[in-house]
Design an enzyme around this catalytic site. Structure first.
Site, PDB file in Angstrom:
ATOM      1  N   ASP A 100     112.548 -56.785  64.282  1.00  0.00           N
ATOM      2  CA  ASP A 100     113.177 -58.038  63.922  1.00  0.00           C
ATOM      3  C   ASP A 100     114.483 -58.192  64.691  1.00  0.00           C
ATOM      4  O   ASP A 100     115.285 -57.251  64.783  1.00  0.00           O
ATOM      5  CB  ASP A 100     113.449 -58.047  62.412  1.00  0.00           C
ATOM      6  CG  ASP A 100     114.075 -59.329  61.931  1.00  0.00           C
ATOM      7  OD1 ASP A 100     113.409 -60.372  62.025  1.00  0.00           O
ATOM      8  OD2 ASP A 100     115.231 -59.288  61.455  1.00  0.00           O
ATOM      9  N   GLU A 111     111.500 -59.486  68.640  1.00  0.00           N
ATOM     10  CA  GLU A 111     112.087 -60.781  68.969  1.00  0.00           C
ATOM     11  C   GLU A 111     113.170 -60.571  70.027  1.00  0.00           C
ATOM     12  O   GLU A 111     114.153 -59.874  69.774  1.00  0.00           O
ATOM     13  CB  GLU A 111     112.701 -61.422  67.725  1.00  0.00           C
ATOM     14  CG  GLU A 111     111.674 -61.800  66.670  1.00  0.00           C
ATOM     15  CD  GLU A 111     112.336 -62.404  65.447  1.00  0.00           C
ATOM     16  OE1 GLU A 111     112.074 -63.593  65.155  1.00  0.00           O
ATOM     17  OE2 GLU A 111     113.112 -61.698  64.771  1.00  0.00           O
TER      18      GLU A 111
END
Length: 637
Positions: free
Chosen positions: A322, A351
């Site tokens: 994340d 990400e």
């Protein structure tokens, strides 16, 4: 004395004192006759206290011990006797906590637990592991939340919202029929926003609010009060998926914690694990009130040890980071190197951005633009996503699927896997003006995920008045772009059932009525599941769609000249050793049929107007083909 595989919740090997070298320690090591405790804490701590409890919550400590400073930033204690079944906490003066590397906890993770970890292994666990190294392009990643997937009564699953739902035959058979070979589970570690003592009340969260990074979440178990239960049931889930040939990818959130003051990091070593801005404020690159300092030796070692622990103890096959752009490049590369040494089959992606500015130089962060400095790590390709459905910051604005011209070059960039390709004009690509992937497998190809609107809702908001037939045509067209891309394909769970979230953009704490998957859609829209499964099978059966290297993509992927709202490409010269000599894919988002020029030849049609049949749907000959409106055409010679 030989230590058994009986663990308290805290073995953490990290650098205690960077100046002193490679010293390591464990927060708690158990034997039936003696348990040793050690803690990484500041040298100037006035008092470091260890407390032993009978239960995971409530009650007074049965023993309180003042830990002694035994080395730089190291506090130790030894307790004789058998502590199995007990709970413990550390207190450095900032409040009690379970330590930073809990491996078993009581309800809500407030206290660490001493359990026999070997007793949590399902039968046959010793032989459970997927060790085959594959190209990321060979994976079909299916992102799911435990409650979303199984909680609705229409699922027919018994263990609704639990780890065990993914051990049930109906769940496994659905995944196998769809054809996915990797399940990405949203945060499944112990997180803060669901109260495990009130599971009979409506509660929902995605789980991006970490408390204990190395313990499964109790609300997904059948008994959050018994520390061993959540551990065993998580392992049973992994084992069931492995038996079906499906890898398990864990969503990890090392970039921030639920809060600062109450976090295990801050309570054991105040001020160490988080970044601050130049003026002394907590930096907030995560958008959640804090950001961790991955570049600091102890935090870096914590992350490395944590991923290795999940692979060793739980047989996890991959990790989704994340807000990976909050972490530094060196830490991500060291994680990749540590996994390569012991578990080279492990997949890493994340990400490639942050949620705000970080208190660390941007050129040293694991941003998408820096992916060439991180071999063996992949990032999400938002260029393709937003070129298909529209920009993230405007739910009502459409793109290629809404027949808005000007998005074709960005789609071509995604089809090529975000690499430098001579036929992609980077001046016309959204977000990126330079290719950021060194290899196509460094890009995840997707059109929607848990975050932001799901595909059905986005189509409805960006194309006012859209009917169901048109919505289905465009849905299938979008996924055809995803599955024929040279990157790693990724789909959100339920998309094969035409899932919607009633138009909610950010459903992180919306109720089950918004997030749940309606399994009756399999009967309402069988053509969607049929197309998805056959599209996945087509990709698996034909290596031309997953060439794996930039050189091969540049050699075999040729884009054909087209008009607005069309993207067409050819995979030529038996690409990847494919049995089909030349494959042509045309994506037509226009509201009318279009004619596209192709090399002269006789072609077998395998995908047309929302139908896929690898054996053939007919023959077309000549130097042009007709492509029905809002659909994909795939032909080969």
């Amino acid at each position: 004395m030989k230590f058994k595989k009986i663990l308290v919740m805290g073995i953490l090997s990290f650098l205690l004192a960077p100046k002193a070298g490679a010293q390591t320690f464990s927060e708690a090591c158990y034997t039936p006759g003696l348990t040793r405790f050690q803690l990484f804490a500041p040298d100037n701590a006035k008092q470091v206290t260890l407390r032993i409890y009978d239960d995971g919550q409530g009650g007074k400590p049965v023993k309180t011990v003042k830990m002694k400073r035994t080395a730089a930033e190291t506090y130790s204690a030894e307790l004789k006797g058998d502590l199995k079944g007990k709970f413990y906490t550390f207190d450095t003066g900032a409040g009690e906590c379970a330590g930073v590397f809990a491996k078993a906890v009581g309800v809500n993770g407030q206290r660490a637990a001493i359990i026999d970890m070997s007793a949590t292994d399902p039968e046959g666990w010793d032989t459970d592991r997927i060790t085959t190294v594959v190209s990321p392009a060979d994976l079909i990643v299916y992102e799911m939340h435990h409650r979303d997937f199984s909680v609705d009564s229409s699922s027919g699953l018994v263990n609704k919202g639990k780890f065990l739902a993914l051990t049930e035959p109906k769940a496994i058979e659905h995944l196998k029929k769809l054809g996915v070979n990797a399940v990405h589970i949203l945060p499944s570690f112990d997180y803060a926003s669901v109260d495990e003592t009130r599971l009979n009340e409506p509660q929902y969260n995605w789980g991006y609010d970490p408390v204990n990074y190395n313990v499964p979440e109790g609300s997904y178990s059948t008994d959050p009060y018994t520390p061993a239960t959540r551990i065993k049931e998580f392992k049973q889930m992994v084992q069931a998926l492995h038996k079906a040939g499906i890898r398990v990818i864990l969503d990890v959130v090392y970039n921030h914690t639920f809060n600062i003051e109450g976090s295990n990091f801050e309570r054991t070593y105040p001020g160490y694990f988080y970044r601050k801005t130049a003026d002394g404020r907590w930096s907030d690159g995560s958008g959640c009130g804090n950001e961790t300092a991955s570049e600091r030796p102890a935090m870096r070692k914590f992350m490395i040890e944590s991923v290795l622990y999940w692979v060793k103890e739980y047989h996890i096959d991959g990790f989704r980071f994340d807000l990976m752009g909050v972490h530094d490049i060196e830490t991500m590369n060291q994680i990749r190197a540590a996994l390569n040494k012991e578990y080279p089959a492990t997949i890493i992606y994340g990400e490639g951005w942050s949620a705000g500015p970080c208190a660390y130089p941007q050129d040293k962060l694991a941003m998408k633009a820096n992916m060439s400095s991180m071999p063996g790590i992949s990032a999400f390709g938002d260029e393709l996503r937003d070129a298909l459905r529209g920009p993230f910051n405007d739910d009502h604005k459409g793109a290629f699927l809404a027949a808005v011209p000007g998005n074709e070059e960005s789609i071509k960039f995604g089809i090529a896997g975000a690499i430098c390709h001579p036929q992609v004009d980077m001046t016309k690509v959204n977000y990126s003006k330079e290719a950021w992937a060194a290899e196509p497998v460094q890009m995840l190809s997707y059109v929607s995920c848990h975050d932001d609107m799901c595909l059905v809702d986005r189509l409805r908001t960006s194309i006012p008045g859209i009917g169901m037939d048109e919505l289905i045509r465009l849905d299938l067209l979008a996924q055809t772009a995803v599955m024929t891309s040279q990157g790693m394909p990724f789909i959100l769970s339920g998309e094969e059932m035409l899932r919607d979230k009633k138009g909610v953009h950010n459903s992180f704490n919306s109720p089950d009525s918004i997030n749940r998957i309606d399994w009756t859609n399999l009967e309402k829209y069988p053509q969607v599941m049929d197309y998805y499964s056959k599209l996945i099978s087509l990709r698996k059966n034909h290596p031309a769609f997953r060439l794996g290297t930039a050189d091969k993509v540049r050699r075999h992927l040729e884009f054909l000249p087209v008009q607005d709202n069309l993207v067409a490409f050819r995979l030529k010269d038996n690409a990847g050793g494919d049995a089909w000599k030349n494959i042509i894919v045309v994506l037509n988002s226009a509201k009318e049929a279009r004619t596209v020029a192709v090399p002269e030849g006789s072609y077998t049609v395998v995908c047309r107007d929302g139908v896929i049949n690898e054996s053939g749907l007919g023959i077309v000959s000549g130097s042009e083909v007709n492509v029905p409106a809002q659909s994909a055409l795939i032909i080969h010679d």
